[in-house]
Enzyme design. Structure first.
Site, PDB file in Angstrom:
ATOM      1  N   HIS A  76       0.837  -1.209   0.000  1.00 48.04           N
ATOM      2  CA  HIS A  76       0.000   0.000   0.000  1.00 48.04           C
ATOM      3  C   HIS A  76       0.871   1.258   0.000  1.00 48.04           C
ATOM      4  O   HIS A  76       0.539   2.250   0.645  1.00 48.04           O
ATOM      5  CB  HIS A  76      -0.945   0.008   1.213  1.00 48.04           C
ATOM      6  CG  HIS A  76      -2.038  -1.028   1.125  1.00 48.04           C
ATOM      7  ND1 HIS A  76      -3.246  -0.790   0.504  1.00 48.04           N
ATOM      8  CD2 HIS A  76      -2.094  -2.302   1.568  1.00 48.04           C
ATOM      9  CE1 HIS A  76      -4.011  -1.878   0.584  1.00 48.04           C
ATOM     10  NE2 HIS A  76      -3.329  -2.818   1.216  1.00 48.04           N
ATOM     11  N   ASP A  83      -0.989  -4.896   5.950  1.00 49.77           N
ATOM     12  CA  ASP A  83      -2.023  -5.711   5.309  1.00 49.77           C
ATOM     13  C   ASP A  83      -1.701  -5.979   3.834  1.00 49.77           C
ATOM     14  O   ASP A  83      -0.987  -5.227   3.193  1.00 49.77           O
ATOM     15  CB  ASP A  83      -3.401  -5.027   5.418  1.00 49.77           C
ATOM     16  CG  ASP A  83      -3.400  -3.632   4.837  1.00 49.77           C
ATOM     17  OD1 ASP A  83      -2.387  -2.915   4.993  1.00 49.77           O
ATOM     18  OD2 ASP A  83      -4.416  -3.240   4.225  1.00 49.77           O
ATOM     19  N   GLU A  84      -2.286  -7.062   3.366  1.00 48.50           N
ATOM     20  CA  GLU A  84      -2.296  -7.407   1.941  1.00 48.50           C
ATOM     21  C   GLU A  84      -0.930  -7.274   1.269  1.00 48.50           C
ATOM     22  O   GLU A  84      -0.781  -6.567   0.283  1.00 48.50           O
ATOM     23  CB  GLU A  84      -3.338  -6.546   1.216  1.00 48.50           C
ATOM     24  CG  GLU A  84      -4.727  -6.782   1.771  1.00 48.50           C
ATOM     25  CD  GLU A  84      -5.775  -5.814   1.234  1.00 48.50           C
ATOM     26  OE1 GLU A  84      -6.791  -6.309   0.743  1.00 48.50           O
ATOM     27  OE2 GLU A  84      -5.585  -4.598   1.314  1.00 48.50           O
ATOM     28  N   PRO A  85       0.078  -8.004   1.786  1.00 53.76           N
ATOM     29  CA  PRO A  85       1.434  -7.863   1.225  1.00 53.76           C
ATOM     30  C   PRO A  85       1.607  -8.725  -0.019  1.00 53.76           C
ATOM     31  O   PRO A  85       2.546  -9.521  -0.113  1.00 53.76           O
ATOM     32  CB  PRO A  85       2.322  -8.340   2.382  1.00 53.76           C
ATOM     33  CG  PRO A  85       1.489  -9.371   3.072  1.00 53.76           C
ATOM     34  CD  PRO A  85       0.047  -8.921   2.939  1.00 53.76           C
ATOM     35  N   LEU A  86       0.711  -8.581  -0.963  1.00 56.87           N
ATOM     36  CA  LEU A  86       0.663  -9.515  -2.095  1.00 56.87           C
ATOM     37  C   LEU A  86       1.802  -9.284  -3.074  1.00 56.87           C
ATOM     38  O   LEU A  86       2.079 -10.146  -3.906  1.00 56.87           O
ATOM     39  CB  LEU A  86      -0.691  -9.389  -2.815  1.00 56.87           C
ATOM     40  CG  LEU A  86      -1.929  -9.460  -1.910  1.00 56.87           C
ATOM     41  CD1 LEU A  86      -3.206  -9.325  -2.732  1.00 56.87           C
ATOM     42  CD2 LEU A  86      -1.953 -10.756  -1.108  1.00 56.87           C
TER      43      LEU A  86
END
Ligand code: ACM
Length: 550
Positions: free
Chosen positions: A269, A335-338
């Site tokens: 992010h 969050d969301e460390p894709l």
């Protein structure tokens, strides 16, 4: 106070009980007091006769901090009533409101309130409790008390006779506002803080950075706002808080016993930061600013080649944010460390949380960081995945949405490392989730998303935090958060339509003892809360099943 005969309305007042209490049956039932949101731990209507706030009313204070609470409470009342409402010490009379520091009252945030024809007395062992007592009194006054222009209500400024003993269930009762996807200016944040105070929410979590915008001035890294603040979702323009702006928010919040938790979302992010500083990117090339709504494509660089820049960025940014933060917490996202390889993620989590802990603050992070066994002791986990047993709806292509099998285990990893949890499951507390009937917003557009669930008022209200994931004890839970992500919300009217009244449900889940909650009573009490929201000009959604005023 006289020895009042107490009626049996324990925990919640309902409209029918008010009829019993003898309050002016002839006045418009909708304008009557129907109870307080969040429900006090113990609430009893008494027969001591209504208190009337009038020309002669003073706020009579005793004890450290009581005068400051009285001034914060009195300021809007003076505007609405035109009365002087002086804050004084000394003996109280029947026309006065007393605010008393009394070490006998339980809990830092607990208070007692007794109102009747012989005066109002609020007592607490600490100023925060006194302040929450004034917010109950605020709801016991007619909704016109919120108006910026004096309008005396029919029947005057009456307060029903009642006796309250109250304290919160959880210490941390947050409203999370995403000011990164769309920016909301200081004046609006102040309005939101005032609405939070009305519902006894005591943490404003500001999601200050994301792919679409960086919203906080950092002197050592000026292009974070110079470049990184110029955008938002959909090309709706940018914005950021200067340090003075941010201090205004922090001070306004502090006057209302609300702590601001700043979030710098790392290591994903981060497109706004990466677009401002090429040296933070593995390839040394700054990406373009981003105005879309996808997630999971950006990451800080874990490579040793970028270690100097990345670690200086972490240290300097988090130090400046901590310096602006009188509260105990700093939130580092996670969050969301894709777009971050798992090993790189663990390396970055160690460096991010170490830099955050070095500021002296307690670190908060989304549950994904629970993948690490090297968290600073006591790090707070912020769980945002689904409640146990909830199935995510299929996506637009009809595929089952991605599961998060590890998230409950990641949350437990914070407990194992000495921390506690803030619970914010997306299927109960994400206020940008659509209502099931998907109403158009006030400006005629479709608002919100549905990736986790659709959420009715009743579903938000029925959430049981302790059952969010398996294996939780009450003592594991620091608190709760109601979150609003603003990909689809770019203005106050749209924001308020999604947030209110569902935020009141989460406020009550966070404050009221589980056995003081009941859905019928909550709906009834929303009539009174609605009158106050009307006075404040909040564009709430008039959800069905509530006798909204007006
Ligand atoms: C989140 O909803 N990604 C915290």
């Amino acid at each position: 106070m006289p020895n009042a005969a107490v009626r049996t309305a324990v925990a919640v007042a309902t409209a029918s009980l008010l009829v019993l209490s003898g309050c002016s049956a002839e006045s418009d039932a909708k304008a009557e007091f129907s109870g307080i949101v969040p429900a006090p731990a113990r609430f009893e209507l008494t027969d001591r006769g209504a208190f009337t706030l009038g020309e002669r009313t003073r706020l009579v204070v005793s004890g450290d901090g009581a005068a400051a609470v009285a001034e914060t409470f009195a300021a809007p009342l003076r505007t609405a009533t035109g009365f002087e409402l002086p804050v004084e010490e000394g003996a109280a009379e029947a026309s006065d409101i007393e605010l008393v520091i009394d070490p006998e009252v339980e809990g830092d945030e607990g208070y007692t309130l007794d109102s009747g024809a012989d005066g109002v007395r609020i007592a607490a062992s600490a100023p925060a409790g006194l302040f929450w007592g004034t917010q109950s009194l605020r709801q016991m006054l007619p909704g016109e008390i919120e108006e910026a222009d004096p309008i005396e209500p029919e029947g005057g400024w009456q307060v029903p006779a009642a006796s309250i003993v109250d304290r919160p269930r959880f210490a941390y009762r947050a409203s999370l506002v995403d000011v990164a996807r769309h920016f909301f200016p200081v004046d609006y944040v102040e309005q939101h803080l005032d609405r939070m105070a009305l519902m006894k929410m005591n943490v404003l979590h500001l999601h200050l950075t994301d792919d679409q915008g960086w919203r906080i001035q950092i002197d050592a890294w000026p292009e974070l706002t110079g470049i990184g603040a110029s955008t938002s979702v959909g090309g709706d323009g940018g914005g950021f808080y200067t340090k003075d702006d941010y201090r205004r928010i922090v001070d306004y919040a502090a006057d209302r016993f609300i702590t601001v938790v700043p979030e710098i979302d790392l290591p994903g992010h981060t497109n706004a930061a990466l677009s401002a500083y090429p040296e933070l990117n593995c390839d040394g090339v700054a990406p373009k600013p981003y105005e879309g709504v996808e997630v999971g494509f950006s990451s800080l660089c874990a490579s040793p080649a970028r270690a100097e820049a990345t670690d200086r960025f972490l240290t300097e940014v988090l130090a400046e944010v901590a310096e602006m933060t009188p509260g105990p917490w700093i939130h580092v996202g996670g969050d969301e460390p894709l777009a971050t390889e798992p090993d790189d993620y663990l390396d970055l989590v160690r460096r991010i949380t170490a830099a955050a802990a070095a500021t002296g603050k307690t670190v908060i992070a989304y549950h994904e960081m629970g993948a690490s066994t090297e968290l600073p002791p006591g790090t707070i986990g912020h769980y945002w995945d689904l409640t146990a047993g909830h199935e995510m709806p299929a996506n637009r292509r009809g595929e089952p949405a991605r599961p998060y099998p590890e998230s409950a285990g990641q949350a437990h990893a914070f407990l194992e490392q000495g921390g506690r949890l803030v619970l914010a499951p997306a299927d109960k507390t994400y206020l940008d989730m659509m209502y099931p009937d998907r109403p158009a917003g006030p400006l005629g557009t479709e608002l919100g998303t549905r990736w986790a669930a659709t959420i009715t008022l009743e579903e938000a209200y029925g959430w049981q935090p302790e059952a969010t994931i398996d294996g939780l004890d009450e003592s594991d839970i620091l608190g709760v958060a109601a979150s609003v992500w603003t990909e689809t919300l770019s203005n106050a009217a749209d924001f308020e339509f999604m947030v209110f009244p569902r935020i009141a449900a989460i406020a009550e889940v966070g404050w009221s003892p589980a056995d003081a909650r009941d859905e019928e009573g909550f709906r009834s009490r929303l009539t009174t809360l609605g009158a106050h929201l009307d006075g404040l000009g909040v564009a709430y959604r008039e959800v069905g099943g509530v006798d909204w005023p007006g």
